[in-house]
Scaffold this motif. Structure first.
Motif, short mmCIF file in Angstrom:
data_model
loop_
_atom_site.label_atom_id
_atom_site.label_comp_id
_atom_site.label_asym_id
_atom_site.label_seq_id
_atom_site.Cartn_x
_atom_site.Cartn_y
_atom_site.Cartn_z
N ALA A 176 0.85 -1.06 -0.11
CA ALA A 176 -0.05 0.03 -0.03
C ALA A 176 0.82 1.23 0.11
O ALA A 176 0.66 2.23 -0.62
CB ALA A 176 -0.93 0.19 1.28
N LEU A 177 1.85 1.30 0.69
CA LEU A 177 2.83 2.42 0.81
C LEU A 177 3.59 2.57 -0.63
O LEU A 177 3.62 3.69 -0.98
CB LEU A 177 4.02 2.30 1.72
CG LEU A 177 4.99 3.19 2.17
CD1 LEU A 177 4.58 4.55 2.19
CD2 LEU A 177 6.06 3.00 3.01
N GLY A 214 12.25 1.31 2.02
CA GLY A 214 12.40 0.44 0.90
C GLY A 214 11.15 0.53 0.11
O GLY A 214 11.15 0.62 -1.28
N ALA A 215 10.25 0.23 0.57
CA ALA A 215 8.57 0.24 0.01
C ALA A 215 8.35 1.57 -0.78
O ALA A 215 7.91 1.86 -1.72
CB ALA A 215 7.42 -0.07 0.97
N ILE A 225 15.01 -1.73 -8.08
CA ILE A 225 15.48 -2.95 -7.86
C ILE A 225 16.03 -2.72 -6.55
O ILE A 225 15.95 -3.46 -5.67
CB ILE A 225 16.49 -3.54 -8.85
CG1 ILE A 225 15.63 -3.79 -10.16
CG2 ILE A 225 17.28 -4.64 -8.24
CD1 ILE A 225 16.57 -4.30 -11.25
N ALA A 226 16.86 -1.75 -6.26
CA ALA A 226 17.38 -1.53 -4.85
C ALA A 226 16.28 -1.30 -3.94
O ALA A 226 16.66 -1.80 -2.62
CB ALA A 226 18.29 -0.09 -4.97
N VAL A 277 13.69 -4.04 0.72
CA VAL A 277 12.51 -4.49 1.54
C VAL A 277 12.99 -6.00 1.67
O VAL A 277 12.54 -6.50 2.92
CB VAL A 277 11.32 -4.45 0.67
CG1 VAL A 277 10.30 -5.23 1.17
CG2 VAL A 277 11.02 -2.97 0.62
N ALA A 278 13.33 -6.75 0.93
CA ALA A 278 13.86 -8.08 1.23
C ALA A 278 14.72 -8.27 2.13
O ALA A 278 14.39 -9.45 3.21
CB ALA A 278 13.91 -8.60 -0.08
N ALA A 279 15.75 -7.42 2.38
CA ALA A 279 16.65 -7.75 3.43
C ALA A 279 16.04 -7.27 4.82
O ALA A 279 16.38 -7.97 5.80
CB ALA A 279 17.92 -6.78 3.11
N ALA A 280 15.13 -6.40 4.70
CA ALA A 280 14.71 -5.70 6.31
C ALA A 280 13.67 -7.14 6.39
O ALA A 280 13.81 -7.31 7.54
CB ALA A 280 13.92 -4.50 5.86
N LEU A 281 12.88 -7.58 5.59
CA LEU A 281 11.97 -8.64 5.95
C LEU A 281 12.70 -9.94 6.56
O LEU A 281 12.47 -10.31 7.54
CB LEU A 281 10.93 -8.82 4.67
CG LEU A 281 9.93 -7.93 4.51
CD1 LEU A 281 9.40 -8.35 3.29
CD2 LEU A 281 9.06 -7.68 5.83
N TRP A 282 13.85 -9.95 5.92
CA TRP A 282 14.59 -11.23 6.05
C TRP A 282 15.37 -10.86 7.56
O TRP A 282 15.41 -11.86 8.61
CB TRP A 282 15.92 -11.60 5.16
CG TRP A 282 16.99 -12.65 5.80
CD1 TRP A 282 18.22 -12.44 5.86
CD2 TRP A 282 16.69 -14.01 5.94
NE1 TRP A 282 18.79 -13.45 6.29
CE2 TRP A 282 17.90 -14.56 6.32
CE3 TRP A 282 15.71 -14.69 5.94
CZ2 TRP A 282 18.02 -15.91 6.41
CZ3 TRP A 282 15.58 -16.14 6.19
CH2 TRP A 282 16.80 -16.58 6.59
#
Length: 157
Positions: A11-12, A91-92, A127-128, A133-138
């Motif tokens: 949503a963000l 990131g979002a 892509i960055a 976002v992927a790194a933060a969720l991990w």
């Protein structure tokens, strides 16, 4: 503390994309060229968070939590979760901004030379943002403590 929800991040990103697209529609002609490295500043942050996630995951799995040397202090884990949540939001939002740029540039590729030149930097930035976002969720996932099967206060399932 609740886990970061993917739908909130989407949503963000959508909101940021719409706002960016509206602004770029009116101001694109006055913007400077977008260099390839414009969005690349998020890559080192994402890499740092991945390394931190693996370190925290190792300590949590080996039950090295506490005050001692070579142990993960609970405050450090809490700060890492806060970093992960903030990074996921950044990131979002940045992904949304770069996607908003891209949505404006795609129809312009054939007619505007600047649009085709700017697209590389925009794609690198998008892509960055996704990588962050992927790194933060991990990182957030790695900060969770494992369930203790010997805990008497836990109900048996």
């Amino acid at each position: 503390m609740n886990a970061t929800r993917i739908r909130d991040l989407l949503a963000l990103a959508l909101l940021a994309a719409v706002i960016a697209w509206l602004l770029i529609r009116t101001m694109y002609g006055s913007l400077p060229p977008i260099p390839v490295y414009a969005g690349a500043s998020l890559y080192p942050v994402a890499a740092l968070e991945v390394v931190l996630a693996f370190m925290i995951r190792s300590r949590v799995q080996n039950h090295q939590l506490g005050d001692g040397p070579r142990q993960l202090h609970p405050i450090t884990a809490a700060r890492s979760v806060a970093l992960a949540k903030a990074s996921a939001l950044v990131g979002a939002a940045s992904t949304g901004v770069w996607v908003g740029f891209l949505l404006y540039l795609l129809p312009q590729w054939a007619t505007v030379q600047a649009a085709s030149q700017d697209s590389t930097g925009v794609i690198v930035g998008a892509i960055a943002g996704v990588a962050l976002v992927a790194a933060a969720l991990w990182l957030e996932h790695c900060c969770r403590t494992p369930e203790d099967p010997d805990d008497p206060s836990e109900p048996a399932t």
